[in-house]
Write an enzyme that holds these catalytic residues in place. Structure first.
Site, PDB file in Angstrom:
ATOM      1  N   CYS A 275       0.826  -1.219   0.000  1.00 47.70           N
ATOM      2  CA  CYS A 275       0.000   0.000   0.000  1.00 47.70           C
ATOM      3  C   CYS A 275       0.858   1.268   0.000  1.00 47.70           C
ATOM      4  O   CYS A 275       0.354   2.365  -0.206  1.00 47.70           O
ATOM      5  CB  CYS A 275      -0.931   0.012   1.203  1.00 47.70           C
ATOM      6  SG  CYS A 275      -2.149  -1.309   1.148  1.00 47.70           S
TER       7      CYS A 275
ATOM      8  N   HIS B  79      -2.984   3.476  -5.287  1.00 49.09           N
ATOM      9  CA  HIS B  79      -3.988   2.490  -5.691  1.00 49.09           C
ATOM     10  C   HIS B  79      -5.341   3.033  -5.269  1.00 49.09           C
ATOM     11  O   HIS B  79      -5.427   3.950  -4.447  1.00 49.09           O
ATOM     12  CB  HIS B  79      -3.703   1.125  -5.055  1.00 49.09           C
ATOM     13  CG  HIS B  79      -3.776   1.162  -3.562  1.00 49.09           C
ATOM     14  ND1 HIS B  79      -2.707   1.531  -2.773  1.00 49.09           N
ATOM     15  CD2 HIS B  79      -4.793   0.901  -2.710  1.00 49.09           C
ATOM     16  CE1 HIS B  79      -3.071   1.491  -1.508  1.00 49.09           C
ATOM     17  NE2 HIS B  79      -4.333   1.121  -1.434  1.00 49.09           N
TER      18      HIS B  79
ATOM     19  N   HIS C 212      -9.682   2.832  -4.252  1.00 53.63           N
ATOM     20  CA  HIS C 212     -10.774   2.126  -3.574  1.00 53.63           C
ATOM     21  C   HIS C 212     -12.086   2.795  -3.958  1.00 53.63           C
ATOM     22  O   HIS C 212     -12.110   3.993  -4.236  1.00 53.63           O
ATOM     23  CB  HIS C 212     -10.646   2.237  -2.045  1.00 53.63           C
ATOM     24  CG  HIS C 212      -9.446   1.567  -1.480  1.00 53.63           C
ATOM     25  ND1 HIS C 212      -9.374   0.209  -1.284  1.00 53.63           N
ATOM     26  CD2 HIS C 212      -8.264   2.063  -1.061  1.00 53.63           C
ATOM     27  CE1 HIS C 212      -8.206  -0.100  -0.762  1.00 53.63           C
ATOM     28  NE2 HIS C 212      -7.500   1.007  -0.617  1.00 53.63           N
TER      29      HIS C 212
ATOM     30  N   HIS D 284     -12.711  11.051  -6.856  1.00 54.39           N
ATOM     31  CA  HIS D 284     -11.778  10.997  -7.982  1.00 54.39           C
ATOM     32  C   HIS D 284     -10.507  11.787  -7.715  1.00 54.39           C
ATOM     33  O   HIS D 284      -9.908  12.339  -8.639  1.00 54.39           O
ATOM     34  CB  HIS D 284     -12.441  11.483  -9.280  1.00 54.39           C
ATOM     35  CG  HIS D 284     -13.547  10.595  -9.754  1.00 54.39           C
ATOM     36  ND1 HIS D 284     -14.835  10.692  -9.274  1.00 54.39           N
ATOM     37  CD2 HIS D 284     -13.548   9.583 -10.639  1.00 54.39           C
ATOM     38  CE1 HIS D 284     -15.572   9.778  -9.860  1.00 54.39           C
ATOM     39  NE2 HIS D 284     -14.833   9.078 -10.693  1.00 54.39           N
TER      40      HIS D 284
ATOM     41  N   GLU E  77     -13.708   0.544   3.415  1.00 54.14           N
ATOM     42  CA  GLU E  77     -12.631   0.688   2.432  1.00 54.14           C
ATOM     43  C   GLU E  77     -12.587  -0.510   1.488  1.00 54.14           C
ATOM     44  O   GLU E  77     -12.416  -0.348   0.276  1.00 54.14           O
ATOM     45  CB  GLU E  77     -11.294   0.864   3.147  1.00 54.14           C
ATOM     46  CG  GLU E  77     -10.153   1.255   2.217  1.00 54.14           C
ATOM     47  CD  GLU E  77      -8.905   1.592   2.994  1.00 54.14           C
ATOM     48  OE1 GLU E  77      -8.430   2.725   2.879  1.00 54.14           O
ATOM     49  OE2 GLU E  77      -8.399   0.724   3.738  1.00 54.14           O
TER      50      GLU E  77
HETATM   51 NI    NI Z   1      -5.620   1.219   0.161  1.00 54.36          NI
END
Ligand code: NI
Length: 138
Positions: free
Chosen positions: A33, A39, A41, A80, A126
């Site tokens: 992470c 990345h 979610h 976003h 999450e």
């Molecule tokens: Ni994450």
């Protein structure tokens, strides 16, 4: 007590890494992470308010009012975006915990300003395997 929950959400990206730590230290704490490319979610946001039922509408908060509050306080600033870029996370890593604290703070003041209800809690979902609650927890 009566509590009303509405479920919202937004897509966003983050990098779990502290500016105070070295890449190796971040990797040790956050694993993949900490990848600097980030990345994403699809965050779920459950907003729970409490207060008197308005005798005219039969609701604690008109749905449209809560929708407007969420839109202005959370969706517009967070959706976003790379969360690390936001002022909310200038000195905090955008973990689920810190995201929940930031969103709770934004919503609590907006609910106080615009309704007769108060924010009871915010749950951030999450992933299917982790969520975080800020506020009065049962
Ligand atoms: Ni994450």
């Amino acid at each position: 007590m009566i509590a009303v929950t509405k479920r919202y959400g937004f897509p966003a990206a983050h990098v779990l890494a502290s500016r105070e730590l070295s890449p190796e230290e971040n990797e040790a704490i956050f694993g993949p992470c900490a990848n600097p490319n980030g990345h994403g979610h699809n965050y779920g946001v459950e907003v729970t308010v409490t207060g008197p039922i308005d005798p005219d509408s039969g609701q604690v908060v008109p749905e449209a009012t809560l929708d407007e509050i969420y839109q202005a306080a959370v969706a517009e600033p967070f959706s976003h975006r790379l969360l690390n870029d936001l002022e909310d996370f200038a000195t905090r890593v955008p973990t689920a915990e810190n995201i929940a604290v930031a969103i709770h703070g934004r919503l609590a003041s907006a609910v106080r300003r615009s309704t007769r209800a108060r924010l009871l809690r915010v749950r951030i979902v999450e992933t299917p395997r982790n969520s975080c609650v800020v506020g009065e927890v049962k």
